[in-house]
Design a protein around this motif. Structure first.
Motif, PDB file in Angstrom:
ATOM      1  N   GLN A 153      -7.538   4.768   3.991  1.00 15.38           N
ATOM      2  CA  GLN A 153      -6.504   4.902   2.976  1.00 15.38           C
ATOM      3  C   GLN A 153      -5.709   3.601   2.850  1.00 15.38           C
ATOM      4  OE1 GLN A 153      -3.790   8.239   3.409  1.00 15.38           O
ATOM      5  NE2 GLN A 153      -2.309   7.320   2.004  1.00 15.38           N
ATOM      6  N   LEU A 154      -5.481   3.206   1.603  1.00 18.14           N
ATOM      7  CA  LEU A 154      -4.625   2.074   1.276  1.00 18.14           C
ATOM      8  C   LEU A 154      -3.378   2.604   0.586  1.00 18.14           C
ATOM      9  CD1 LEU A 154      -7.356  -0.202  -0.379  1.00 18.14           C
ATOM     10  CD2 LEU A 154      -6.724  -0.114   2.047  1.00 18.14           C
ATOM     11  N   SER A 155      -2.222   2.046   0.917  1.00 20.32           N
ATOM     12  CA  SER A 155      -0.971   2.490   0.312  1.00 20.32           C
ATOM     13  C   SER A 155      -0.083   1.303  -0.015  1.00 20.32           C
ATOM     14  CB  SER A 155      -0.207   3.444   1.241  1.00 20.32           C
ATOM     15  OG  SER A 155      -0.888   4.676   1.388  1.00 20.32           O
ATOM     16  N   CYS A 156       0.601   1.412  -1.144  1.00 24.76           N
ATOM     17  CA  CYS A 156       1.594   0.420  -1.559  1.00 24.76           C
ATOM     18  C   CYS A 156       2.977   0.982  -1.239  1.00 24.76           C
ATOM     19  CB  CYS A 156       1.483   0.145  -3.050  1.00 24.76           C
ATOM     20  SG  CYS A 156      -0.066  -0.611  -3.559  1.00 24.76           S
ATOM     21  N   GLU A 157       3.750   0.264  -0.444  1.00 22.30           N
ATOM     22  CA  GLU A 157       5.048   0.749   0.017  1.00 22.30           C
ATOM     23  C   GLU A 157       6.187  -0.001  -0.678  1.00 22.30           C
ATOM     24  OE1 GLU A 157       3.604   2.018   4.529  1.00 22.30           O
ATOM     25  OE2 GLU A 157       4.986   0.320   4.260  1.00 22.30           O
ATOM     26  N   HIS A 158       7.021   0.762  -1.383  1.00 23.69           N
ATOM     27  CA  HIS A 158       8.184   0.175  -2.023  1.00 23.69           C
ATOM     28  C   HIS A 158       9.207  -0.321  -1.003  1.00 23.69           C
ATOM     29  CE1 HIS A 158       7.957   2.171  -6.296  1.00 23.69           C
ATOM     30  NE2 HIS A 158       6.989   1.294  -6.071  1.00 23.69           N
ATOM     31  N   VAL A 163       1.636  -3.871   1.370  1.00 23.62           N
ATOM     32  CA  VAL A 163       0.425  -3.074   1.212  1.00 23.62           C
ATOM     33  C   VAL A 163      -0.148  -2.836   2.606  1.00 23.62           C
ATOM     34  CG1 VAL A 163      -1.869  -2.946   0.173  1.00 23.62           C
ATOM     35  CG2 VAL A 163      -0.034  -4.153  -1.023  1.00 23.62           C
ATOM     36  N   VAL A 164      -0.461  -1.570   2.923  1.00 18.82           N
ATOM     37  CA  VAL A 164      -0.955  -1.241   4.258  1.00 18.82           C
ATOM     38  C   VAL A 164      -2.277  -0.499   4.162  1.00 18.82           C
ATOM     39  CG1 VAL A 164       1.375  -1.123   5.216  1.00 18.82           C
ATOM     40  CG2 VAL A 164       0.268   0.972   4.384  1.00 18.82           C
ATOM     41  N   ARG A 165      -3.000  -0.504   5.287  1.00 15.77           N
ATOM     42  CA  ARG A 165      -4.246   0.261   5.413  1.00 15.77           C
ATOM     43  C   ARG A 165      -4.153   1.135   6.647  1.00 15.77           C
ATOM     44  NH1 ARG A 165      -8.920  -3.606   5.826  1.00 15.77           N
ATOM     45  NH2 ARG A 165      -8.325  -3.717   8.036  1.00 15.77           N
ATOM     46  N   TYR A 166      -4.444   2.416   6.473  1.00 18.90           N
ATOM     47  CA  TYR A 166      -4.466   3.358   7.597  1.00 18.90           C
ATOM     48  C   TYR A 166      -5.883   3.387   8.159  1.00 18.90           C
ATOM     49  CZ  TYR A 166       0.139   4.775   6.047  1.00 18.90           C
ATOM     50  OH  TYR A 166       1.468   4.764   5.694  1.00 18.90           O
ATOM     51  N   SER A 171      -4.232   3.921  13.469  1.00 19.88           N
ATOM     52  CA  SER A 171      -3.321   2.775  13.468  1.00 19.88           C
ATOM     53  C   SER A 171      -3.099   2.283  12.037  1.00 19.88           C
ATOM     54  CB  SER A 171      -3.877   1.652  14.345  1.00 19.88           C
ATOM     55  OG  SER A 171      -5.138   1.216  13.864  1.00 19.88           O
ATOM     56  N   VAL A 172      -2.111   1.425  11.862  1.00 18.12           N
ATOM     57  CA  VAL A 172      -1.755   0.914  10.544  1.00 18.12           C
ATOM     58  C   VAL A 172      -1.877  -0.608  10.544  1.00 18.12           C
ATOM     59  CG1 VAL A 172       0.003   0.808   8.743  1.00 18.12           C
ATOM     60  CG2 VAL A 172      -0.144   2.824  10.222  1.00 18.12           C
TER      61      VAL A 172
END
Length: 409
Positions: A153-158, A163-166, A171-172
């Motif tokens: 999973q990739l997520s964009c964090e405000h 930008v992070v990858r789980y 782990s992140v």
């Protein structure tokens, strides 16, 4: 008894004049009391839609869709008929968010994940029983989500401006939080490329109280310093200021972050997606964001050619997103296997135009899907990737279609 008189037998076929007149009167009275449509039906009753009064109830308590095709799946052009799935109704699967974004389908786990940005959480809908639960909280006010070709999973964090990858072990990994030594604004949407790179947009929408945290005092989204960005936040939040223009970036497999679309080409970039052959990149330009000093985006979509060197060229306006004179503001978007672009529509108070618009690769509008809320983003999912999930402002909707999404997540 005189021979000229007859006895009225209820079982007899003989009926007196008095009885006949009484029966005719009863029939006339019943007809007068009947509804108008029972007496005369000039034409078929129009199907219910999001613009009927009262509005259609999309919840499980609502009346079922009894038409061959859902009345809110509209063919603007006959070409769309091959993509609309007959006998498939739009369903509201869940409601209860404040502002939903970033739906993404996990094929291996057979679940959908999405962001509820103001509530600082990610939610999950499980296919087997429709169960919805909190998937990740806090989510750092995540916005766009997707899954890469390895199922991560990739997520964009405000909130954390990154930008992070789980990873598969839980782990992140932080993929990007800066460019040329300057902090990102608030990454919005991200897509994977088969070469192992990730492409993302970086508008300023997370620089506000509702969806993240404003700049520290003196920053563009808090120029007067009246807002207190540290209230309710972790100790490390609240010191950042907007430092970069609004742009699109590519994260190389080596970890290097490259600028691919500058602000002067697509201001306030939001949703993005590749064509099925990865030779084109679609980028949404939305409205003016917090801290913008220029006019901001115009609510349109641009398309670029993607070169073998990962350079973009030949920028064109794909669509101004005007439909029947109504601005159907775009947000998230996805391509199907034929290259059609399925685009979230935010038409504001123009009820009946929010939901999804569908465009050919040449930019021709062929279909619309109406939902009773503005739509922030879409994705294809389900085991066959033939179900369109729509993140309304507060609710999750889905409808089966006669095509498949081109990309994972």
């Amino acid at each position: 008894m005189k021979h000229s008189e007859k006895v009225e037998d209820p079982g007899s076929a003989v009926m007196s004049r008095r009885t006949l007149v009484g029966a005719m009167g009863a029939v006339t009275a019943a007809a007068a009391a009947a509804p108008a449509f029972a007496q005369a039906q000039p034409g078929p009753v129009a199907p219910p839609s999001t613009i009927t009064t009262p509005p259609r109830d999309f919840s499980p308590r609502g009346a079922p869709t009894t038409y061959f095709t859902d009345p809110d799946v509209l063919s603007v052009d006959p070409l769309f008929n091959q993509y609309a799935q007959p006998n498939s109704a739009i369903q509201r699967l869940w409601t209860g968010a404040l502002w939903m974004e970033g739906p993404a389908w996990n094929a291996q786990g057979r679940y959908l994940v999405w962001s509820d940005i103001p509530n600082n959480r990610q939610m999950r809908w499980i296919e087997d029983d429709g169960h919805v639960s909190v998937f990740r909280m806090p989510s750092n006010n995540s916005n766009g989500n997707t899954f890469d070709f390895q199922g991560r999973q990739l997520s964009c964090e405000h909130l954390t401006r990154r930008v992070v990858r789980y990873e598969l072990d839980g782990s992140v990994t932080v993929l990007a939080d800066s460019y040329n030594g300057k902090r990102l604004n608030s990454p919005n949407d991200v897509v994977p490329h088969p070469d192992g790179s990730y492409w993302f947009t970086d508008p300023p929408y997370g620089g506000q109280l509702y969806e993240g945290a404003p700049d520290a005092a003196g920053g563009p989204s808090n120029a007067g310093g009246r807002l207190k960005p540290r209230l309710g936040q972790a100790a490390e939040i609240g010191s950042a200021k907007r430092e970069l223009p609004t742009s699109c970036y590519r994260i190389d497999p080596s970890g290097r972050v490259d600028l691919v679309v500058p602000e002067d080409q697509v201001p306030d970039p939001n949703g993005l997606c590749f064509s099925p052959d990865y030779k084109k990149l679609y980028v949404v330009s939305t409205g003016k964001g917090p801290g913008d000093t220029g006019p901001g985006g115009k609510g349109d979509v641009h398309v670029f050619d993607v070169g073998t060197d990962n350079k973009l060229s030949n920028r064109k306006l794909f669509s101004d997103c005007m439909v029947d004179g109504v601005k159907c503001g775009p947000d998230g978007l996805r391509c199907d296997v034929d290259g059609n672009v399925w685009m979230a529509s935010n038409a504001g108070r123009a009820v009946g135009y929010s939901g999804v618009t569908v465009w050919t690769p040449e930019g021709k509008l062929i279909g619309r899907i109406r939902i009773p809320e503005i739509c922030g983003n879409v994705c294809f999912g389900g085991p066959k990737r033939n179900r369109l999930f729509m993140a309304g402002s507060q609710s999750l909707y889905a409808v089966y279609v006669n095509t498949q999404g081109a990309a994972p997540g």
